[in-house]
Scaffold this active site. Structure first.
Site, short mmCIF file in Angstrom:
data_model
loop_
_atom_site.label_atom_id
_atom_site.label_comp_id
_atom_site.label_asym_id
_atom_site.label_seq_id
_atom_site.Cartn_x
_atom_site.Cartn_y
_atom_site.Cartn_z
N GLY A 122 0.82 -1.19 0.00
CA GLY A 122 0.00 0.00 0.00
C GLY A 122 0.86 1.25 0.00
O GLY A 122 2.08 1.19 0.16
N GLY A 123 0.24 2.39 -0.19
CA GLY A 123 0.96 3.65 -0.13
C GLY A 123 1.39 4.16 -1.49
O GLY A 123 1.24 3.50 -2.51
N GLU A 124 1.98 5.36 -1.45
CA GLU A 124 2.43 6.04 -2.67
C GLU A 124 3.94 5.85 -2.86
O GLU A 124 4.55 4.99 -2.24
CB GLU A 124 2.06 7.52 -2.60
CG GLU A 124 0.58 7.80 -2.80
CD GLU A 124 0.14 7.63 -4.25
OE1 GLU A 124 1.00 7.65 -5.15
OE2 GLU A 124 -1.08 7.48 -4.48
N THR A 126 7.95 6.25 -2.69
CA THR A 126 8.93 6.61 -1.68
C THR A 126 10.32 6.27 -2.18
O THR A 126 10.48 5.66 -3.25
CB THR A 126 8.66 5.93 -0.33
OG1 THR A 126 9.44 6.57 0.69
CG2 THR A 126 9.01 4.45 -0.38
N TYR A 127 11.30 6.68 -1.42
CA TYR A 127 12.71 6.43 -1.76
C TYR A 127 13.35 5.61 -0.64
O TYR A 127 13.07 5.82 0.54
CB TYR A 127 13.47 7.76 -1.90
CG TYR A 127 14.97 7.62 -1.88
CD1 TYR A 127 15.66 7.18 -3.01
CD2 TYR A 127 15.71 7.92 -0.73
CE1 TYR A 127 17.05 7.03 -2.98
CE2 TYR A 127 17.09 7.77 -0.71
CZ TYR A 127 17.75 7.33 -1.83
OH TYR A 127 19.12 7.18 -1.80
N HIS A 128 14.20 4.65 -1.03
CA HIS A 128 15.03 3.91 -0.09
C HIS A 128 16.48 4.09 -0.49
O HIS A 128 16.81 4.12 -1.68
CB HIS A 128 14.70 2.42 -0.10
CG HIS A 128 13.31 2.08 0.29
ND1 HIS A 128 12.77 2.42 1.51
CD2 HIS A 128 12.32 1.43 -0.39
CE1 HIS A 128 11.52 2.00 1.57
NE2 HIS A 128 11.22 1.40 0.44
N LEU A 203 8.48 -1.04 7.22
CA LEU A 203 8.76 0.35 7.57
C LEU A 203 10.18 0.74 7.17
O LEU A 203 11.06 -0.10 7.04
CB LEU A 203 8.55 0.57 9.07
CG LEU A 203 9.48 -0.14 10.06
CD1 LEU A 203 10.78 0.64 10.30
CD2 LEU A 203 8.77 -0.37 11.39
N CYS A 220 5.26 9.77 -0.52
CA CYS A 220 4.00 9.23 0.00
C CYS A 220 2.78 10.01 -0.49
O CYS A 220 1.70 9.90 0.09
CB CYS A 220 4.02 9.16 1.52
SG CYS A 220 5.39 8.18 2.17
#
Length: 286
Positions: A122-124, A126-128, A203, A220
């Protein structure tokens, strides 16, 4: 090897576990050896701790899916005896959730600065990347609480406790949004997938992360809030007080990652009431 399904997004490669490593990062002060007594008192949780390593996203993603499939098969045989926790850092990558809007990507997806994956979480977008600690809990919610809102709030609680206990940083939630916030800045992102009550994804907490890659996306999908990091908050506190924060004035990036990692594992065990068993990590770095 990354396989492209089209000109925009990478797909997950077929991948098998490599040989176990002999080196393990688990702290013996936190991660207990498996015993009948400890696993009777709390749910056992196998821990693959690679928090000092930069793991390619596709390989970690594939590994999670393999564990989830194995877990569901164990449930069918009534042999599900332990949860799983994976801790690592990622090589730079952008990821999107299953329903993410490409409007939140501010670069040309045909010429992305890093690999770009659309996932089933889920969610929009993001960067890792390096300096960000990622935790992937693969847990059977039947043994905890079969409530996704409870699970999301529990992941947030882990991070809130870490920031408070280790750095005296007061973090909070924002109604209607998922994640952990300090002064209007988002320090931790959460995106999950649940299949047959088995969780995966998880997370990501910005510790010493270079935040500049976030400028090329709407993190996000939230336009009116910025991202932050533990390192940045400690530096701001130091400047505002004219000195370093208590007990953290001489900490370098490596030490900051170590402190945060130790606290994350500890608080995860307390919030989810599990006993960790350190396991040899597979070879995930190409």
């Amino acid at each position: 090897m990354v396989v492209f399904t089209n000109s925009m997004f990478c797909s997950i490669p077929t991948w098998k576990l490599g040989n176990p490593k002999t080196k393990q990062h688990c702290s013996t002060a936190i991660l207990k050896s498996p015993t009948l007594t400890s696993c009777q008192a709390k749910r056992c949780c196998d821990c693959y701790d690679m928090y000092k390593e930069l793991v390619p996203y596709a390989k970690a993603w594939s590994w999670q899916k393999t564990i989830v499939d194995e877990r569901k098969a164990q449930i069918e045989r009534d042999e599900d005896l332990a949860d799983t926790l994976i801790v690592l850092q990622h090589q730079p990558v952008y990821t999107l959730g299953s329903g993410s809007s490409e409007e939140n990507i501010l670069f040309d997806v045909k010429n992305a600065p890093f690999e770009l994956y659309r996932t089933e979480r889920g969610g929009e977008v993001t960067y890792h990347g390096p300096g960000q600690l990622v935790m992937y809990p693969i847990i059977n919610l039947r043994y905890h609480k079969m409530d996704l809102h409870w699970y999301l709030r529990s992941l947030e609680e882990v991070i809130i406790r870490v920031l408070s206990s280790s750095f005296s940083i007061e973090a909070s939630r924002i109604d209607g949004l998922t994640g952990v916030w300090v002064g209007g800045r988002k320090l931790a992102a959460i995106g999950i997938r649940v299949s047959h009550w088995v969780t995966y994804h998880g997370l990501a907490l910005n510790v010493t992360t270079d935040l500049s890659p976030f400028q090329q996306i709407v993190p996000c999908g939230i336009r009116d809030h910025q991202v932050g990091s533990i390192k940045g908050l400690l530096r701001e506190h130091s400047h505002s007080n004219g000195r370093g924060t208590e007990n953290h004035q001489d900490i370098d990036d490596v030490q900051l990652i170590d402190i945060t990692h130790k606290s994350l594992v500890k608080e995860f065990c307390e919030v989810f009431q599990v006993d960790l068993q350190c396991k040899p990590s597979p070879v995930l770095i190409s």
